[in-house]
Design an enzyme around this catalytic site. Structure first.
Site, mmCIF file in Angstrom:
data_model
loop_
_atom_site.group_PDB
_atom_site.id
_atom_site.type_symbol
_atom_site.label_atom_id
_atom_site.label_comp_id
_atom_site.label_asym_id
_atom_site.label_seq_id
_atom_site.Cartn_x
_atom_site.Cartn_y
_atom_site.Cartn_z
ATOM 1 N N TRP A 21 0.745 -1.084 -0.100
ATOM 2 C CA TRP A 21 0.013 0.110 -0.121
ATOM 3 C C TRP A 21 0.782 1.233 0.104
ATOM 4 O O TRP A 21 0.636 2.184 -0.632
ATOM 5 C CB TRP A 21 -0.837 0.015 1.173
ATOM 6 C CG TRP A 21 -1.939 1.345 1.497
ATOM 7 C CD1 TRP A 21 -2.217 1.947 0.552
ATOM 8 C CD2 TRP A 21 -2.648 1.465 2.487
ATOM 9 N NE1 TRP A 21 -3.118 2.845 0.978
ATOM 10 C CE2 TRP A 21 -3.326 2.823 2.468
ATOM 11 C CE3 TRP A 21 -2.494 1.320 3.972
ATOM 12 C CZ2 TRP A 21 -4.178 3.215 3.125
ATOM 13 C CZ3 TRP A 21 -3.350 1.607 4.728
ATOM 14 C CH2 TRP A 21 -4.106 2.797 4.507
ATOM 15 N N ASP A 51 1.492 -8.575 -1.497
ATOM 16 C CA ASP A 51 0.140 -7.969 -1.509
ATOM 17 C C ASP A 51 0.098 -6.543 -2.089
ATOM 18 O O ASP A 51 0.780 -5.688 -1.715
ATOM 19 C CB ASP A 51 -0.518 -7.912 -0.112
ATOM 20 C CG ASP A 51 -1.959 -7.454 0.192
ATOM 21 O OD1 ASP A 51 -2.879 -8.578 -0.373
ATOM 22 O OD2 ASP A 51 -2.374 -6.448 0.371
ATOM 23 N N TYR A 56 -3.809 1.070 -5.331
ATOM 24 C CA TYR A 56 -2.786 1.589 -4.738
ATOM 25 C C TYR A 56 -1.941 2.414 -5.893
ATOM 26 O O TYR A 56 -1.275 1.942 -6.487
ATOM 27 C CB TYR A 56 -1.794 0.643 -4.264
ATOM 28 C CG TYR A 56 -2.491 -0.215 -2.942
ATOM 29 C CD1 TYR A 56 -3.681 0.420 -2.229
ATOM 30 C CD2 TYR A 56 -2.006 -1.461 -2.535
ATOM 31 C CE1 TYR A 56 -4.217 -0.433 -1.216
ATOM 32 C CE2 TYR A 56 -2.482 -2.208 -1.207
ATOM 33 C CZ TYR A 56 -3.658 -1.497 -0.944
ATOM 34 O OH TYR A 56 -4.059 -2.258 0.432
ATOM 35 N N HIS A 121 -11.980 -5.980 -1.767
ATOM 36 C CA HIS A 121 -11.100 -5.017 -1.096
ATOM 37 C C HIS A 121 -12.093 -4.339 -0.278
ATOM 38 O O HIS A 121 -12.657 -3.219 -0.495
ATOM 39 C CB HIS A 121 -10.678 -4.258 -2.103
ATOM 40 C CG HIS A 121 -9.540 -3.320 -1.587
ATOM 41 N ND1 HIS A 121 -8.617 -2.310 -2.326
ATOM 42 C CD2 HIS A 121 -9.053 -3.165 -0.076
ATOM 43 C CE1 HIS A 121 -7.684 -1.978 -1.542
ATOM 44 N NE2 HIS A 121 -7.949 -2.235 -0.162
ATOM 45 N N SER A 152 -10.718 -9.268 1.896
ATOM 46 C CA SER A 152 -9.980 -8.481 2.755
ATOM 47 C C SER A 152 -11.236 -7.715 3.549
ATOM 48 O O SER A 152 -11.985 -7.062 2.901
ATOM 49 C CB SER A 152 -8.993 -7.213 2.201
ATOM 50 O OG SER A 152 -8.581 -6.459 3.068
#
Length: 327
Positions: A21, A51, A56, A121, A152
Site C-alpha cells: 500500500w 500483497d 494503490y 477489497h 479483505s
C-alpha cells in the site's frame, strides 16, 4: 524463513510477506525508485508473498511489483484486490462485469494471464450476504482469469460470514496487539475451515514499530494525517483505529516486554506469528533495512508467558475500550 500453507491454495508462503500500500499511495510522497528498492529488498530476503491492490497509486503498486519481479526472476505469490475502484462503492457495484473489468486491469499491469489471488477489497458488509458475488468469482476462476479468491475484511463479523462460502480460500484481516478480537473466534473458525489468514496493518501504521512520538507529523497526502477520524475510509485502517495519543501511551507500557536485541516491530510480528492460524503477515515499508528486520522476526523464538501476559494487560488497560467492540 519459515513457510506456512495458504489455506487450500496449495501455495506455501513465507511467514513474513510484504504489503505494498505504501509504495503506491496514501503514505506521503514515495518515488517509484523507493518503491522498487523496498520490493527488491523483500525478494532478496526471501519473501514469497506480495500483497497489493488495483487502487494503490492508481495501479502503480502493481506495476512496480511487475517490474521488480521481472528483473529479479523471482516467482512470488502476488495477491491483489478489487472493488474500491468503483465510482460509487456500494454493494450493487460488485457485479461480475465490474469485477472482471478490475481483474483484467490487474492482469495487464502485473503481466500475468491469471491472478494468483484476487481479494474483494473491504466491500460493504451487504456484499457478504450476496451469494451471486461469490458465484461471479467462481465463474472467473473457471474462466482462467484468477486462480483463487478471498476477501479483505474490515470487521470480524465480515470474516466469519465470508468463510461460509466454500470456494473462498483466504481472508485478510487486521490483527495485532492493539487489535486482538480476531483471536476470540475468527482464527479458530478459519483454521477449522482451512482458510488462509493474511494479517494486514500489523504495525498499526507505525505505532507498533515504535517509530512515532507526540512530535510526529505527517504529510497532507498521508492517511495518518487525513484519515484519523475516518474521513476518507474506515478509521480502523489508520493506527488500527486507536487514537494516536492513546496508542503512544500503550506503546510506552508495552516497551518493557521487548527484548533488548529485538525491535518493537519484530516483537509485534512474532506475537502475531505465535498464532498458528495465521498464514502470513504483510508489513509494509519503504525502508529496505526495515524490510530485512521484519523478515528476521520469523526466526525469533516465540514469546514467553510473561511477555504474552504484558501484551494482554496493555490491551486491557489502554486499548480494548477503544477498538474491541468496533471491529
Amino acid at each position: 524463513m519459515d513457510t506456512r500453507l495458504l489455506g487450500t491454495t496449495g501455495h506455501e508462503v513465507t511467514e513474513i510477506g510484504m504489503g505494498t500500500w505504501n509504495v503506491g499511495s496514501d503514505w506521503g510522497d514515495v518515488s517509484p525508485a523507493e518503491g522498487r528498492a523496498a520490493i527488491r529488498a523483500a525478494l532478496d530476503a526471501g519473501v514469497t508473498f506480495l500483497d497489493t491492490a488495483d487502487v494503490y497509486g492508481g495501479g502503480q503498486s502493481e506495476e512496480l511489483i511487475a517490474d521488480v519481479v521481472a528483473e529479479h526472476e523471482a516467482f512470488p505469490i502476488i495477491a491483489t484486490k478489487a472493488g474500491r475502484g468503483l465510482e460509487r462503492h456500494t454493494a450493487d457495484g460488485y457485479t461480475r462485469e465490474s469485477l472482471e473489468r478490475f481483474i483484467d486491469g490487474s492482469r495487464d499491469r502485473l503481466g500475468v494471464d491469471a491472478l494468483d489471488l484476487l481479494q474483494l477489497h473491504c466491500p460493504p458488509t451487504d456484499v457478504y450476504y450476496r451469494p451471486e458475488v461469490f458465484e461471479a468469482l467462481e465463474s472467473l476462476v473457471e474462466a482462467g482469469k484468477i486462480d483463487a479468491y478471498g476477501a479483505s475484511v474490515a470487521r470480524v463479523e465480515e470474516g466469519l460470514k465470508a468463510i461460509e462460502y466454500p470456494g473462498l480460500e483466504t481472508v485478510q484481516i487486521i490483527f495485532n496487539p492493539f487489535r486482538q478480537r480476531p483471536a476470540e473466534l475468527f482464527l479458530e473458525e478459519a483454521a477449522r475451515r482451512n482458510v488462509g489468514v493474511i494479517v494486514r496493518v500489523p504495525l498499526a501504521s507505525g505505532l507498533l514499530a515504535d517509530a512515532l512520538d507526540s512530535e510526529s507529523t505527517f504529510p497532507e497526502n498521508d492517511h495518518r494525517n487525513y484519515n484519523r477520524e475516518g474521513d476518507a475510509f474506515d478509521v480502523g485502517e489508520t493506527f488500527a483505529g486507536v487514537p494516536f495519543e492513546r496508542g503512544l501511551e500503550a506503546v510506552d507500557a508495552l516497551r518493557p516486554a521487548v527484548p533488548d536485541d529485538w525491535t518493537m516491530a519484530q516483537f509485534t510480528l512474532r506475537w502475531i506469528l505465535d498464532h498458528d492460524a495465521v498464514s502470513t503477515v504483510i508489513p509494509g515499508s519503504t525502508n529496505p533495512d526495515h524490510v530485512r528486520q521484519n523478515v528476521d522476526a520469523s526466526s525469533l523464538s516465540p514469546l514467553n508467558p510473561t511477555q504474552r501476559q504484558l501484551v494482554d494487560d496493555v490491551y486491557e488497560d489502554y486499548i480494548r475500550d477503544e477498538v474491541h467492540h468496533r471491529w
